[in-house]
Design a protein around this motif. Structure first.
Motif, PDB file in Angstrom:
ATOM      1  N   LYS A   3       0.845  -1.186   0.000  1.00  0.00           N
ATOM      2  CA  LYS A   3       0.000   0.000   0.000  1.00  0.00           C
ATOM      3  C   LYS A   3       0.884   1.241   0.000  1.00  0.00           C
ATOM      4  CE  LYS A   3      -3.568  -2.595   0.337  1.00  0.00           C
ATOM      5  NZ  LYS A   3      -4.391  -2.768  -0.877  1.00  0.00           N
ATOM      6  N   ASN A   4       0.532   2.195  -0.841  1.00  0.00           N
ATOM      7  CA  ASN A   4       1.218   3.478  -0.812  1.00  0.00           C
ATOM      8  C   ASN A   4       0.527   4.386   0.207  1.00  0.00           C
ATOM      9  OD1 ASN A   4       2.856   2.563  -2.868  1.00  0.00           O
ATOM     10  ND2 ASN A   4       1.443   3.326  -4.459  1.00  0.00           N
ATOM     11  N   VAL A   5       1.332   5.161   0.924  1.00  0.00           N
ATOM     12  CA  VAL A   5       0.735   5.993   1.972  1.00  0.00           C
ATOM     13  C   VAL A   5       1.182   7.446   1.867  1.00  0.00           C
ATOM     14  CG1 VAL A   5       0.567   4.039   3.571  1.00  0.00           C
ATOM     15  CG2 VAL A   5       2.571   5.539   3.645  1.00  0.00           C
ATOM     16  N   ALA A   6       0.308   8.307   2.346  1.00  0.00           N
ATOM     17  CA  ALA A   6       0.629   9.725   2.502  1.00  0.00           C
ATOM     18  C   ALA A   6       0.800   9.992   3.987  1.00  0.00           C
ATOM     19  CB  ALA A   6      -0.509  10.568   1.939  1.00  0.00           C
ATOM     20  N   LEU A   7       1.832  10.754   4.324  1.00  0.00           N
ATOM     21  CA  LEU A   7       2.052  11.125   5.731  1.00  0.00           C
ATOM     22  C   LEU A   7       2.044  12.643   5.819  1.00  0.00           C
ATOM     23  CD1 LEU A   7       2.869  10.889   8.673  1.00  0.00           C
ATOM     24  CD2 LEU A   7       5.170  10.244   7.951  1.00  0.00           C
ATOM     25  N   THR A  32       4.710   9.248   0.729  1.00  0.00           N
ATOM     26  CA  THR A  32       4.822  10.634   0.269  1.00  0.00           C
ATOM     27  C   THR A  32       4.555  11.554   1.448  1.00  0.00           C
ATOM     28  OG1 THR A  32       3.935   9.844  -1.820  1.00  0.00           O
ATOM     29  CG2 THR A  32       4.132  12.231  -1.554  1.00  0.00           C
ATOM     30  N   LEU A  33       5.457  12.523   1.640  1.00  0.00           N
ATOM     31  CA  LEU A  33       5.359  13.418   2.794  1.00  0.00           C
ATOM     32  C   LEU A  33       4.643  14.715   2.418  1.00  0.00           C
ATOM     33  CD1 LEU A  33       8.964  13.053   4.245  1.00  0.00           C
ATOM     34  CD2 LEU A  33       6.901  11.755   4.819  1.00  0.00           C
ATOM     35  N   TYR A  34       3.800  15.186   3.309  1.00  0.00           N
ATOM     36  CA  TYR A  34       3.095  16.459   3.118  1.00  0.00           C
ATOM     37  C   TYR A  34       3.254  17.309   4.371  1.00  0.00           C
ATOM     38  CZ  TYR A  34       0.930  14.135  -0.836  1.00  0.00           C
ATOM     39  OH  TYR A  34       0.737  13.478  -2.021  1.00  0.00           O
ATOM     40  N   PHE A  76      -2.071   9.151   6.633  1.00  0.00           N
ATOM     41  CA  PHE A  76      -1.845   9.321   8.075  1.00  0.00           C
ATOM     42  C   PHE A  76      -1.721  10.810   8.374  1.00  0.00           C
ATOM     43  CE2 PHE A  76      -0.152   5.059   7.308  1.00  0.00           C
ATOM     44  CZ  PHE A  76      -0.522   4.344   8.442  1.00  0.00           C
ATOM     45  N   PHE A  77      -2.523  11.303   9.287  1.00  0.00           N
ATOM     46  CA  PHE A  77      -2.385  12.691   9.725  1.00  0.00           C
ATOM     47  C   PHE A  77      -1.645  12.736  11.062  1.00  0.00           C
ATOM     48  CE2 PHE A  77      -4.783  15.313   6.760  1.00  0.00           C
ATOM     49  CZ  PHE A  77      -5.503  14.355   6.054  1.00  0.00           C
ATOM     50  N   ALA A  78      -0.402  13.247  11.011  1.00  0.00           N
ATOM     51  CA  ALA A  78       0.344  13.472  12.250  1.00  0.00           C
ATOM     52  C   ALA A  78       0.447  14.978  12.486  1.00  0.00           C
ATOM     53  CB  ALA A  78       1.712  12.820  12.165  1.00  0.00           C
ATOM     54  N   SER A  79      -0.543  15.688  11.981  1.00  0.00           N
ATOM     55  CA  SER A  79      -0.621  17.135  12.191  1.00  0.00           C
ATOM     56  C   SER A  79      -1.261  17.410  13.550  1.00  0.00           C
ATOM     57  CB  SER A  79      -1.437  17.760  11.060  1.00  0.00           C
ATOM     58  OG  SER A  79      -2.498  16.896  10.660  1.00  0.00           O
TER      59      SER A  79
END
Lengths: 347, 347, 347, 347
Positions: A3-7, A32-34, A76-79
């Motif tokens: 699975k590809n993930v966005a962080l 991928t980092l945001y 994943f929201f680590a905000s």
């Protein structure tokens, strides 16, 4: 299939740990980092130690929900609390898989959120969609997960067997919880300066910590007669780890409480890979630190009729990034244990 | 006129601190040291840092009650529990002023001593003579003082106002107490090795700590309806200091508990120089460490009806050697504060 | 194909870490444990946290070289100095692959061993067979490896570029080295009690540490004109990590030392996965702790002509168990990095 | 007769400690506080723990040199570098007794000050008047004292015997100095956050620390052939204390260096009450912490010809407020030791 993930958010402690877990996770493809503040920077500029010899040095991208939904399988929201609910709505409303580490979607009642967080709440509809992601107690394959708070995780896992089985006086719960300094996040403050914390112990936010309402909400789900808990948070002069020391009077009429309570713990957790039952040999913080474990011990005192429960976790793993990965594993039907440290660092 | 003193036991932590306090005490004349293992040695051989440039370097003498009664005005026993009651009898029976820092004379019931200490008790007659030396609550001029335990001091001073004034449900007392490592004494043990304690937190002797019976004994003296308390001891990764975090349900029928309780603390302690009342601004360990203070704060929770009391002391000063000197001051009619540090080391 | 391994000694810190690394190593098959004191016990009886839910709980076997040679492909000795050389001879003489974490086979001169270790040395023939296992500087596929000491690893890796390239005055080397408490092993001692170490800093064994002769031996191999080094060991109030702060006068006649020295570091280490070059941005212990990295920085001072080199490692990983696994990887032709943590725990 | 004093700056660590020392000093009368930010506030509002039961709670006054000269006998400046030299001129020029704890008057050369402190220097005439207040080496009764820096005090006292007596190669001095976090002052910074410092060790300002020029200035006063020193500063995970680990090659031609050097230490310091000579038994930080002592040990290495000197102080006492009081004692002809702690807190 991987699975590809966005962080979203890699600069805080939970985001940093989450990035490391995801990088070593055998079922995760591209990450991928945001972010906001650091858009355009390479990860090595923010966290030099995270990028090692010969490794890819990813760039922080401007948050872009359309791009995420196109390229990733989950976000994943680590905000921070108050930030996530400003930006995650598009994904939730499109029913895209989301795991949020902030407190923004944990409370189903917007008024409670606004009271405890002193910020505008997420939309009531979005709140309804969220699963409270205490992994040991929610169904697999949830689509949208609010990852529990660190204090809440240790407290709820410690209390579950006795609350679910009606073994205690529900008005007698007292939680004396202690946390290492990483729980306070990265913001500079006098209270987290070395000179303040070292060789000291400080009670803070007694009965005012924002994890209290999510604890009470879940306890009420388990046993609607519960009304409230007494909850104290204490700052320890250590980096990682939480201990929740829990007291309650055993309910009247329980015969042989020692045996009944022990059996309740065993029955509740016997097939849970991240719960380590210590019985009457109470666990220390080092029995869980740097692992995704919750180590739980308990002792019944026949003189006072009080059951003492000690529940310890690593606040950044089982209390944040580790549980987020565990939720990810459950969301996609993987083995719960994949990619997660199960042995604490004892040394 | 200055008083000459005998100090039995200078090699443990309490003895070392006591020697320093006595040396700087303006009303103390000669200090004669007594011991067992190190008889004949100079103090500088045992504790090099205690003897400085140009100072006298005293010799450790063989314990000799006749010599003590002839040459000294009072004797401090900083010997271990189980040792003091083997040797102090002669002095007590001769009615010679004695201050004992061990637990040997704190419990008036020999059976209770033998149960908790697992050693033979002192003679019942000698036990009867002893005053339990919690300075804020016993008459001046006592002749024979059993200096309280460190956990007991913090707990009793925190509970006194609400127990004496019938403000709480006496069956609901829960004490979550924490101590720095110096409380464990000098003996080498895995549990006090740096590798065990650092970055850790450990509950030990829950409901089994030997200070519990003296706490219950005193609470019963204050309020005979009290039966028992729940008491947890926790090892902190720090050198000095104790925090007793105390919980109890406020008694039914108390109107405006916040005000009534605050007034009880003020009334109880307003003229006590070593009690520092923090009100709802709960004290940290550094508010008392390295002083003879007990710093006490409290918060009433109207949601649960629980009163939270936080009482912090330095375990080696107010919890041992400092309170012993305070008892000495009271025994001879000196100002209580003489020779005692009243400002904590905050830095 | 996976390799089966024997691990002799699992109760010390290095053995515990080594067991964890081997368990997670993708090229390791079965791990058989051997010992003396704990023969017949299960691992969970010695190290409860090492054996988790659903995992195998291995038994400690009596050391048996024939069994090892029959069943395993390699043997790791995590036994103490003075013990290994009593038992490893059979394996060495049979040319069986051995990696020894003790100091018993590091010094090629038996007299030097006896002088520094104050114990009988291994047979001279066995000593000759051993490769000094500083991975970055020895040929792959060595059959018998003496794994370097922790202080030696940090010091040698910091000095190699300037010693190999004749960039410093060889008589001017001064190493001010500092180590966390885990370097002292598990034996109870006053010097490693929390009360001694906390809030303190202590120089110990200045110029007398047993890692000095292996450092000098290797430096002489690199540059026979070197005669000796000044070496100080200092105990830090932390659990893990070593910093070697190294000083030397730059050799006369070097033009543009800053550039030449930097180039020497780059040339020496550019393809070494576990060396992290920090340049003039000197590394902290946290840049290496809990990883197998050696993080190295340097600063030339044109006023004094001194080059300052700071080399930090985790004493139990790159300084012991990690390097042992790296040696195992090299011995069998695997990728050096397999099974080894490359990101430090920063938090 | 008692002396009245003015204290300018009480909110920093040195000012806080200085206030406590002055309050307990038998030769100090009234203490008047001056400041900028907190003018009009009571001390208890800034530092609650400093004002205890029944004690006077002084007000912070606006700095007023005329008032100070009229009412006080001496002024202590615990204001920051760059602030003191903006305000102290009036007092100095009127020849009023001043003790300055900042770095503003330590360097006799204004250009050097501006280079290292990056701020405008004091008037050259005022600089000339100042005595560098390293108490063991300057005449009593100085009128205007620049109190030395903490690193400088430990380093200079360690080096004095061998530099004054020409026992070392002056171009070979290397100082590896380490300090607790209180040395960094109260300002919030990522580098002094608990999360950064705990379980870590960091070299900072290598060869760039602002105490270097005052060290070199004094060494040159003692031995004009000295040119420079190599100086490293390292942040320790502790609250109080400095260790200067000093290396130098013994000068050529010294017969029996061990004996000659030991004699030099004894001759230099035999009548100095705050110097504790440890000989070859090197001191730990706890041998000086919380006292005004400098504890010094040394070991000669015949293999390398290097003398190792370890000098430890409490950075806030002998390294700041304690030495300021010692200077005050000398200025007015009092016994040097009055009002100063001479026994370290070992526990």
């Amino acid at each position: 299939m991987n699975k590809n993930v966005a962080l979203i958010g890699v600069s805080g402690y939970a985001g940093t740990i989450l990035y490391q877990l995801l990088k070593n996770h055998p079922k995760v493809g591209t990450i991928t980092l945001y972010g906001h503040r650091d858009v355009g920077k390479h990860l090595s500029e923010i966290q030099p130690d995270l990028v090692q010899y010969g490794q890819v040095d990813p760039v922080i991208n401007q948050f872009d929900p359309q791009k995420i939904m196109k390229e990733a399988d989950a976000a994943f929201f680590a905000s921070s609390a108050g930030v996530t609910n400003q930006i995650a709505g598009t994904l939730i409303e499109a029913d895209f898989p989301v795991i949020d580490l902030s407190g923004d979607y944990r409370l189903s009642d917007p008024k409670s959120y606004e009271k405890w967080y002193k910020k505008p709440a997420a939309k009531a509809d979005d709140l309804k969609k969220a699963t409270y992601g205490l992994c040991e107690f929610h169904p697999k394959l949830s689509r949208y997960v609010a990852n529990p708070g660190c204090y809440a995780t240790a407290t709820l896992l410690g209390l579950a067997p006795v609350v679910l089985n009606n073994l205690i006086d529900l008005d007698s719960i007292i939680v004396d919880a202690k946390s290492g300094v990483s729980g306070a996040g990265k913001k500079l403050a006098p209270g987290s300066a070395f000179m303040t914390v070292n060789e000291n112990l400080t009670v803070y936010k007694a009965n005012r910590h924002q994890h209290i309402p999510e604890i009470v909400q879940e306890l009420k789900n388990w046993n609607p007669q519960l009304r409230s808990i007494q909850f104290t948070t204490t700052l320890l002069p250590i980096t990682r780890g939480i201990m929740a020391t829990i007291y309650a009077h055993v309910a009247k009429g329980i015969q042989d409480p020692e045996k009944i309570i022990s059996q309740a713990f065993i029955d509740t957790y016997e097939d849970k890979p991240f719960i380590k039952l210590h019985g009457s040999n109470l666990p220390s913080i080092k029995d869980a630190a740097y692992s995704n474990l919750d180590a739980i011990g308990w002792q019944y005192n026949p003189v006072t009729g009080v059951i003492l429960i000690v529940s310890v976790i690593d606040n950044l793993l089982k209390g944040a990034a580790g549980q987020a990965v565990q939720n990810f594993n459950m969301m996609f039907g993987f083995n719960e244990r994949i990619g997660l440290p199960i042995v604490p660092i004892m040394i």
